[in-house]
Design a protein around this motif. Structure first.
Motif, PDB file in Angstrom:
ATOM      1  N   ALA A  26       3.737   7.372   7.504  1.00 39.09           N
ATOM      2  CA  ALA A  26       2.771   8.073   6.665  1.00 39.09           C
ATOM      3  C   ALA A  26       2.452   7.170   5.483  1.00 39.09           C
ATOM      4  O   ALA A  26       3.121   6.155   5.269  1.00 39.09           O
ATOM      5  CB  ALA A  26       3.389   9.366   6.147  1.00 39.09           C
ATOM      6  N   CYS A  27       1.408   7.521   4.741  1.00 39.87           N
ATOM      7  CA  CYS A  27       1.098   6.775   3.528  1.00 39.87           C
ATOM      8  C   CYS A  27       0.466   7.741   2.530  1.00 39.87           C
ATOM      9  O   CYS A  27       0.364   8.932   2.786  1.00 39.87           O
ATOM     10  CB  CYS A  27       0.176   5.597   3.830  1.00 39.87           C
TER      11      CYS A  27
ATOM     12  N   CYS B 192      -3.780   8.317   9.203  1.00 41.61           N
ATOM     13  CA  CYS B 192      -5.051   7.757   8.751  1.00 41.61           C
ATOM     14  C   CYS B 192      -5.327   6.486   9.566  1.00 41.61           C
ATOM     15  O   CYS B 192      -4.486   6.043  10.335  1.00 41.61           O
ATOM     16  CB  CYS B 192      -4.989   7.432   7.264  1.00 41.61           C
TER      17      CYS B 192
ATOM     18  N   ARG C 275       0.823  -1.216   0.000  1.00 37.58           N
ATOM     19  CA  ARG C 275       0.000   0.000   0.000  1.00 37.58           C
ATOM     20  C   ARG C 275       0.858   1.268   0.000  1.00 37.58           C
ATOM     21  O   ARG C 275       0.373   2.361  -0.244  1.00 37.58           O
ATOM     22  CB  ARG C 275      -1.002  -0.004   1.149  1.00 37.58           C
TER      23      ARG C 275
ATOM     24  N   CYS D  94      -2.338   9.838   4.174  1.00 34.87           N
ATOM     25  CA  CYS D  94      -2.197  10.769   5.297  1.00 34.87           C
ATOM     26  C   CYS D  94      -0.876  11.547   5.321  1.00 34.87           C
ATOM     27  O   CYS D  94      -0.727  12.449   6.129  1.00 34.87           O
ATOM     28  CB  CYS D  94      -2.372  10.014   6.608  1.00 34.87           C
TER      29      CYS D  94
ATOM     30  N   CYS E  70      -2.684   3.639   9.055  1.00 33.70           N
ATOM     31  CA  CYS E  70      -1.391   3.939   9.674  1.00 33.70           C
ATOM     32  C   CYS E  70      -1.507   3.842  11.193  1.00 33.70           C
ATOM     33  O   CYS E  70      -0.628   3.309  11.871  1.00 33.70           O
ATOM     34  CB  CYS E  70      -0.901   5.325   9.263  1.00 33.70           C
TER      35      CYS E  70
HETATM   36 ZN    ZN Z   1      -1.709   6.709   6.386  1.00 36.61          ZN
END
Ligand code: ZN
Ligand code: ZN
Ligand code: FE
Length: 772
Positions: free
Chosen positions: A179-180, A158, A121, A183, A161
């Motif tokens: 983080a991703c 998020c 992801r 977010c 996460c």
């Molecule tokens: Zn995230």
């Protein structure tokens, strides 16, 4: 039997995944209680079976998280509290007894695998990180290291996460920087005025610009880089033009598979590139060329015997390098010698006319941190510039400062150093203090460090030079005491601090320039250093510095000075050759200056190297300090060397080492068409032999057998090897710099040690007076 212990762990234990580690270990052993960051250390409250507690303590000491460095573990047995579970408690900022801040850490293997895994992801997420990697020092605003006290604070995690963050079995458990795509910070490609693309498109735009020969300002960990295609001569030349940087080599970045294939046979180079700190590694150009690497544009390091290489260390770098598939120039984002830009507005303002586009993001850089630079010495990396990856890790001292102290560095390659207790925190490289920007950066850096580490220095040590901007910064600080430390004395103390030497030493300090206690410019010194006392026992015989500040940039001036010292006004056989290359007015002016003995006397070995480089016809004018000396080293052939001998005049109270016999012999060799490679090598060997000779005589007089080699001249590997071998052959013990640079970048550590030792001596005296 149930027992409860309170454990206090000090050292580098924050921002390195320590709490998640403790949590996993405790739950695995069925222990209850809590773990908490308090100020700079880690407090563990542990309750459970005696054998389990023992096992926990054993694992803690024997197998801590790989990035942690434990200084002490203190345990205290207390009454059980019937804890029901094990939890990670909120950090408190309670005043730290000891604060350790992790340096920034290059992207780890596992994050890298995810970065390029289409099914992950975080596939191609430019801000991927975990407990083992990511930004630390450059984003920390306050201690302890928790997301809200970093510039990641504004990015709320998020759900996904957050779930990873809260899951003890996840490798991102309590990772503060995660983080991703949903977010995290966002990447953007923009020019000075407007944004053109975001996210993946921003990266594509940067890649296209680079491929087309353009220049991209890339926001990294501790500041901005200016990047261009390192194989495109036009692009590199254009960058030089726009950056007003004509000769100083540019650093390059190449990806890991590429580096592994290029340096497959050079294990030392590869190991240095792959060290956790991911520094710039200075490597001989031929190592690169002979490995059949892609053609590097000549302008990357024009006429320079070595190239600076580094591997990508942030996800953005990895993506860029991966997509572009060739090495990039990655040079510090500044104009000429200003400090590297690290604030968005600053970069946009400065590089509006330099960069075609900016690849940046909305995670703020809190603290500037330049790339570290190492060279390889005797198969091991030796620091030339200490910054990212190293700063602000503490150097632990054997001796304790009774009060917090500070060293503000000198003029070139400035750093400062704060000592609290037994820990010396050195700032990352700041730069040469000849601009108001660097001067400000020093002042700001000092106040920020004092706040972060929670200490206010009471004693401040500075260079003896009254005009250095560092001296001015020292005078403006609210310290109780200020101490001037002689430049070379501080160099020797810096090496003493690194090796925790408590006994007196013979300090050999060779560098370009430092103000001496007699008003002369020193730089070829043999000092006897005992505690805070320093006695000058020998030095290179004085010659006039023919032209003040111009001299470091015009090696021919020192050739005139040394020829005059060796031959008198006739200048010997090489005088006429040199004269042909210099315009008559300049030549006559400098001749007059030298003949009348005007110009500050200097004992600088750095300037002697300059003189030689000019005599050998290598360089009469240098673009930067040390350029001529580097070239002299690079042409020296080890195949066969000429024999030269320095004369030591021991009838004087302070011995004078005469270079005149060497200059005379070299002039004769040059006139006799002896190959320059043999002359250059002979000169290095003669210096090395002289070091051992003088040090042996001092050892015989004093009984001291420990010798410290320090000062920027010892960046010269050939000289260092010659001197170290000769000293060891004479039965003396040699100490070299390892963790701090031997050049002025390491000076602040020595100054701070001077302040600490002075404060301690005074404290002891007071106590004795009080007792009596
Ligand atoms: Zn995230
Ligand atoms: Zn990672
Ligand atoms: Fe120096």
């Amino acid at each position: 039997m149930v027992e409860r212990v309170l454990i206090d762990v000090t050292g580098l234990v924050q921002g390195v995944g320590f709490r998640p580690y403790v949590y996993s270990l405790a739950t695995l052993l069925n222990l209850r209680g809590s773990v908490q960051n308090i100020g700079g250390h880690l407090a563990i409250d542990l309750e459970g079976e005696h054998t389990a507690v023992d096992a926990f303590l054993h694992a803690l000491v024997e197998d801590p998280p790989s990035l942690a460095s434990i200084r002490a573990v203190e345990t205290r047995r207390v009454c059980p509290a019937n804890h029901r579970q094990f939890q990670i408690r909120t950090s408190t900022g309670a005043l730290a007894r000891e604060v350790h801040i992790s340096p920034d850490i290059a992207t780890c293997e596992r994050c890298l695998a995810e970065l390029f895994d289409p099914n992950d992801r975080r596939h191609r997420h430019p801000f991927i990180s975990c407990t083992k990697c990511g930004p630390r020092y450059s984003i920390i605003v306050g201690v302890p290291f928790d997301r809200p006290r970093t510039t990641m604070g504004r990015f709320a995690m998020c759900e996904e996460c957050l779930a990873e963050f809260a899951n003890p079995r996840n490798r991102r458990f309590h990772a503060q920087t995660i983080a991703c795509w949903r977010c995290g910070p966002t990447l953007v490609a923009r020019d000075r005025a407007v944004a053109h693309a975001g996210g993946q498109d921003a990266l594509t735009m940067a890649v296209n610009t680079l491929c087309a020969g353009g220049i991209v300002a890339v926001k990294g960990l501790g500041g901005f880089h200016l990047a261009c295609d390192a194989t495109n001569e036009d692009a590199v030349r254009e960058l030089r033009l726009r950056k007003h940087r004509h000769a100083k080599p540019f650093a390059m970045m190449l990806d890991e598979p590429h580096a592994r294939s290029v340096f497959a046979d050079d294990t030392a180079a590869l190991a240095a590139l792959l060290t956790r700190e991911r520094p710039i590694v200075l490597l001989p150009r031929e190592a690169w060329v002979s490995a059949g690497a892609p053609d590097i544009a000549e302008s990357v390091a024009p006429g320079c015997p070595s190239v600076g290489l580094m591997l990508p260390y942030t996800p953005v770098h990895h993506l860029l390098l991966h997509d572009i598939g060739r090495p990039l120039v990655m040079t510090s984002g500044n104009i000429s010698d200003e400090p590297m830009a690290f604030k968005d507005e600053e970069a946009l303002g400065q590089f509006g006319a330099v960069a075609d586009i900016f690849l940046m993001h909305d995670r703020e850089i809190q603290t500037r941190c330049d790339d570290s630079v190492v060279r390889i010495h005797a198969g091991k990396p030796a620091l030339v510039r200490r910054a990212r990856g190293f700063a602000p890790s503490a150097i632990t001292l054997e001796e304790e400062a009774p009060t917090p102290v500070l060293g503000v560095g000198a003029h070139l390659k400035n750093t400062f150093c704060l000592i609290a207790g037994r820990h010396a925190y050195m700032s990352p490289h700041i730069g040469d203090l000849d601009r108001v920007e660097t001067y400000r950066a020093l002042g700001d850096g000092v106040s920020q460090a004092a706040r972060l580490f929670g200490v206010e220095p009471t004693v401040v040590a500075h260079d003896l030079h009254p005009d250095y901007l560092s001296t001015r910064v020292a005078s403006e600080l609210p310290a109780a005491r200020r101490l001037g430390v002689q430049h070379h004395h501080a160099h020797v103390l810096s090496c003493i601090a690194e090796h925790s030497l408590q006994r007196p030493v013979i300090g050999v300090a060779f560098d370009g320039a430092g103000l001496g206690t007699d008003g002369a410019i020193w730089g070829g010194e043999f000092l006897f250093v005992d505690g805070v006392a320093c006695e000058r026992l020998a030095h290179l015989a004085y010659v006039p510095l023919a032209g003040g500040d111009l001299v470091a940039r015009e090696p021919w001036r020192m050739a005139v000075a040394h020829l005059t010292a060796a031959f008198g006004d006739g200048l010997g056989p090489m005088g006429a050759v040199l004269r042909q290359r210099i315009t008559p007015t300049l030549w006559n002016g400098v001749r007059r200056l030298v003949a009348r003995g005007m110009g500050t006397p200097t004992s600088s070995v750095g300037r002697l190297f300059d003189a030689l480089a000019s005599l050998l016809g290598l360089r009469d004018r240098a673009e930067y300090e040390g350029q001529a000396a580097m070239e002299l080293e690079s042409i020296a052939s080890v195949e066969s060397a000429r024999d030269y001998v320095f004369d030591v005049n021991t009838t004087l109270p302070v011995w004078a080492i005469q270079s005149a016999p060497v200059i005379r012999a070299i002039s004769a060799d040059l006139a006799g068409d002896i190959p320059r490679a043999q002359i250059a090598c002979g000169f290095h060997r003669a210096l090395g032999t002289m070091v051992a000779d003088v040090a042996s005589r001092i050892a015989a007089h004093t009984g001291v057998r420990d010798v410290v080699l320090t000062g920027g001249v010892f960046q010269n590997a050939m000289l260092t090897n010659c001197a170290a071998q000769a000293l060891e052959a004479a039965g003396l013990t040699v100490f070299l710099h390892e963790r701090v640079p031997c050049n002025d970048g390491g000076l602040s550590l020595g100054q701070a040690l001077f302040a600490a030792r002075t404060a301690r001596a005074e404290r002891q005296l007071e106590e004795r007076v009080a007792c009596a």
